[in-house]
Design a protein around this motif. Structure first.
Motif, PDB file in Angstrom:
ATOM      1  N   ARG A  54      -2.173  -1.997 -13.345  1.00  0.00           N
ATOM      2  CA  ARG A  54      -2.536  -3.203 -14.095  1.00  0.00           C
ATOM      3  C   ARG A  54      -1.325  -3.727 -14.879  1.00  0.00           C
ATOM      4  NH1 ARG A  54      -3.538  -5.055 -18.502  1.00  0.00           N
ATOM      5  NH2 ARG A  54      -3.111  -3.119 -19.619  1.00  0.00           N
ATOM      6  N   ARG A  55      -0.592  -2.812 -15.497  1.00  0.00           N
ATOM      7  CA  ARG A  55       0.586  -3.232 -16.282  1.00  0.00           C
ATOM      8  C   ARG A  55       1.681  -3.790 -15.370  1.00  0.00           C
ATOM      9  NH1 ARG A  55       3.032   0.860 -18.282  1.00  0.00           N
ATOM     10  NH2 ARG A  55       1.551   2.531 -17.919  1.00  0.00           N
ATOM     11  N   LEU A  56       1.912  -3.107 -14.257  1.00  0.00           N
ATOM     12  CA  LEU A  56       2.943  -3.590 -13.323  1.00  0.00           C
ATOM     13  C   LEU A  56       2.554  -4.955 -12.748  1.00  0.00           C
ATOM     14  CD1 LEU A  56       5.519  -3.237 -11.672  1.00  0.00           C
ATOM     15  CD2 LEU A  56       4.195  -1.874 -10.022  1.00  0.00           C
ATOM     16  N   GLY A 174      12.558  -2.927   8.773  1.00  0.00           N
ATOM     17  CA  GLY A 174      13.752  -3.334   8.036  1.00  0.00           C
ATOM     18  C   GLY A 174      13.560  -3.628   6.566  1.00  0.00           C
ATOM     19  N   TYR A 175      12.379  -3.313   6.018  1.00  0.00           N
ATOM     20  CA  TYR A 175      12.156  -3.535   4.582  1.00  0.00           C
ATOM     21  C   TYR A 175      12.591  -2.300   3.797  1.00  0.00           C
ATOM     22  CZ  TYR A 175       9.124  -7.286   6.255  1.00  0.00           C
ATOM     23  OH  TYR A 175       8.643  -8.408   6.885  1.00  0.00           O
ATOM     24  N   ASP A 176      13.135  -2.539   2.614  1.00  0.00           N
ATOM     25  CA  ASP A 176      13.407  -1.460   1.659  1.00  0.00           C
ATOM     26  C   ASP A 176      12.191  -1.309   0.763  1.00  0.00           C
ATOM     27  OD1 ASP A 176      15.983  -0.771   2.485  1.00  0.00           O
ATOM     28  OD2 ASP A 176      16.924  -2.279   1.193  1.00  0.00           O
ATOM     29  N   CYS A 177      11.642  -0.113   0.721  1.00  0.00           N
ATOM     30  CA  CYS A 177      10.416   0.125  -0.057  1.00  0.00           C
ATOM     31  C   CYS A 177      10.678   1.063  -1.224  1.00  0.00           C
ATOM     32  CB  CYS A 177       9.346   0.770   0.815  1.00  0.00           C
ATOM     33  SG  CYS A 177       8.755  -0.282   2.133  1.00  0.00           S
ATOM     34  N   LEU A 178      10.138   0.701  -2.375  1.00  0.00           N
ATOM     35  CA  LEU A 178      10.136   1.569  -3.556  1.00  0.00           C
ATOM     36  C   LEU A 178       8.687   1.833  -3.944  1.00  0.00           C
ATOM     37  CD1 LEU A 178      11.392   2.920  -6.123  1.00  0.00           C
ATOM     38  CD2 LEU A 178      11.306   0.659  -7.187  1.00  0.00           C
ATOM     39  N   VAL A 179       8.336   3.101  -4.079  1.00  0.00           N
ATOM     40  CA  VAL A 179       6.978   3.471  -4.502  1.00  0.00           C
ATOM     41  C   VAL A 179       7.042   4.006  -5.934  1.00  0.00           C
ATOM     42  CG1 VAL A 179       4.981   4.946  -4.048  1.00  0.00           C
ATOM     43  CG2 VAL A 179       6.338   4.062  -2.134  1.00  0.00           C
ATOM     44  N   PRO A 180       6.452   3.298  -6.912  1.00  0.00           N
ATOM     45  CA  PRO A 180       6.347   3.862  -8.263  1.00  0.00           C
ATOM     46  C   PRO A 180       5.285   4.967  -8.241  1.00  0.00           C
ATOM     47  CG  PRO A 180       6.003   1.456  -8.252  1.00  0.00           C
ATOM     48  CD  PRO A 180       5.894   1.930  -6.842  1.00  0.00           C
ATOM     49  N   GLN A 211       9.301   5.048 -11.013  1.00  0.00           N
ATOM     50  CA  GLN A 211       8.209   4.915 -11.979  1.00  0.00           C
ATOM     51  C   GLN A 211       8.024   3.439 -12.311  1.00  0.00           C
ATOM     52  OE1 GLN A 211       6.205   7.344 -13.205  1.00  0.00           O
ATOM     53  NE2 GLN A 211       7.277   8.948 -12.033  1.00  0.00           N
ATOM     54  N   SER A 212       6.796   3.071 -12.664  1.00  0.00           N
ATOM     55  CA  SER A 212       6.511   1.653 -12.905  1.00  0.00           C
ATOM     56  C   SER A 212       7.271   1.103 -14.119  1.00  0.00           C
ATOM     57  CB  SER A 212       5.012   1.429 -13.064  1.00  0.00           C
ATOM     58  OG  SER A 212       4.513   2.149 -14.164  1.00  0.00           O
ATOM     59  N   ASP A 213       7.475   1.931 -15.146  1.00  0.00           N
ATOM     60  CA  ASP A 213       8.195   1.439 -16.328  1.00  0.00           C
ATOM     61  C   ASP A 213       9.590   0.926 -15.960  1.00  0.00           C
ATOM     62  OD1 ASP A 213       6.120   1.871 -18.002  1.00  0.00           O
ATOM     63  OD2 ASP A 213       6.954   3.654 -18.970  1.00  0.00           O
TER      64      ASP A 213
END
Ligand code: C5J
Length: 230
Positions: A54-56, A174-180, A211-213
């Motif tokens: 929710r915050r992100l 070809g996407y760069d993915c980041l998982v918080p 992390q989401s922060d």
């Protein structure tokens, strides 16, 4: 470009080419009394992700960046439900049958919808996917290409199933993915941990884990193109 602290090394965030992709935050998976709980799962393991998401989501929307939601489910006539998926699990009630929140994982049923805390706003595409990966049998890739998206911040449930499958599909395209990590969840804490480790292993073989922060902090920074501009 703001760098986001992540494993295995900082993620070179490019807000102009990034989208937030929220996977399957559906009532049947997360809410007490839904399909997930009916199967004996502890939904608290997933519900801990609601507040960080929710915050992100609020920060992402405030920055004016694109948001895309997904829902796992099938046509009411079940024509897109593979027979193998229909019988998987062997329980008395499977996909398409009457469940605690309407027909299980069927589009249009209450349990199939996204939880109110993260409900899509007008203009945010919702991808209805029949599989675990968000690219399989959907128009997600076309939507991302039309918007010039190259980076995905991927959140949602479950870490080792639909989040992991989607990250792998995205990586191959070809996407760069980041998982918080705090925004992804599994009914099984050990699978959550292993699922995240698999993404970032071997120098980020499928992507990054953070992390989401740190993502929210990066949203507060001006894009590199504006730095130093009068
Ligand atoms: C998702 C599942 N969304 N675990 N589905 O991960 O069956």
């Amino acid at each position: 470009m703001p760098a986001i602290d992540a494993e295995p090394y900082p993620f070179a965030f490019d807000p102009a080419r990034a989208a937030l992709l929220i996977i399957d935050m559906q009532r049947d998976f997360l809410e007490p009394g839904g399909f997930g709980e009916m199967l004996g799962n502890d939904v608290a393991q997933l519900r801990r992700t609601i507040e960080p998401n929710r915050r992100l989501l609020a920060a992402w929307r405030a920055a004016g960046l694109p948001v895309i939601h997904t829902r796992e489910g099938h046509r009411p006539d079940l024509a897109d439900l593979p027979p193998s998926k229909k019988i998987r699990g062997g329980g008395p009630r499977t996909i398409g049958d009457a469940g605690p929140m309407g027909r299980i994982l069927v589009r249009g049923e209450p349990g199939h919808d996204i939880i109110p805390e993260l409900y899509p706003q007008a203009g945010e595409p919702v991808i209805d996917k029949p599989g675990k990966g968000a690219f399989f049998a959907t128009d997600l890739h076309a939507i991302l290409q039309h918007r010039g998206i190259a980076q995905l911040i991927v959140t949602g449930v479950t870490t080792e199933v639909c989040v992991n499958t989607t990250v792998r599909e995205a990586n191959d395209r070809g996407y760069d993915c980041l998982v918080p990590a705090d925004c992804a969840g599994s009914y099984f804490p050990e699978f959550h941990e292993a699922g995240l480790r698999m993404i970032a292993a071997q120098g980020g073989i499928f992507g990054w884990v953070g992390q989401s922060d740190a993502v929210i902090a990066a949203l507060g920074q001006p894009p590199a193109s504006l730095k130093g501009a009068a």
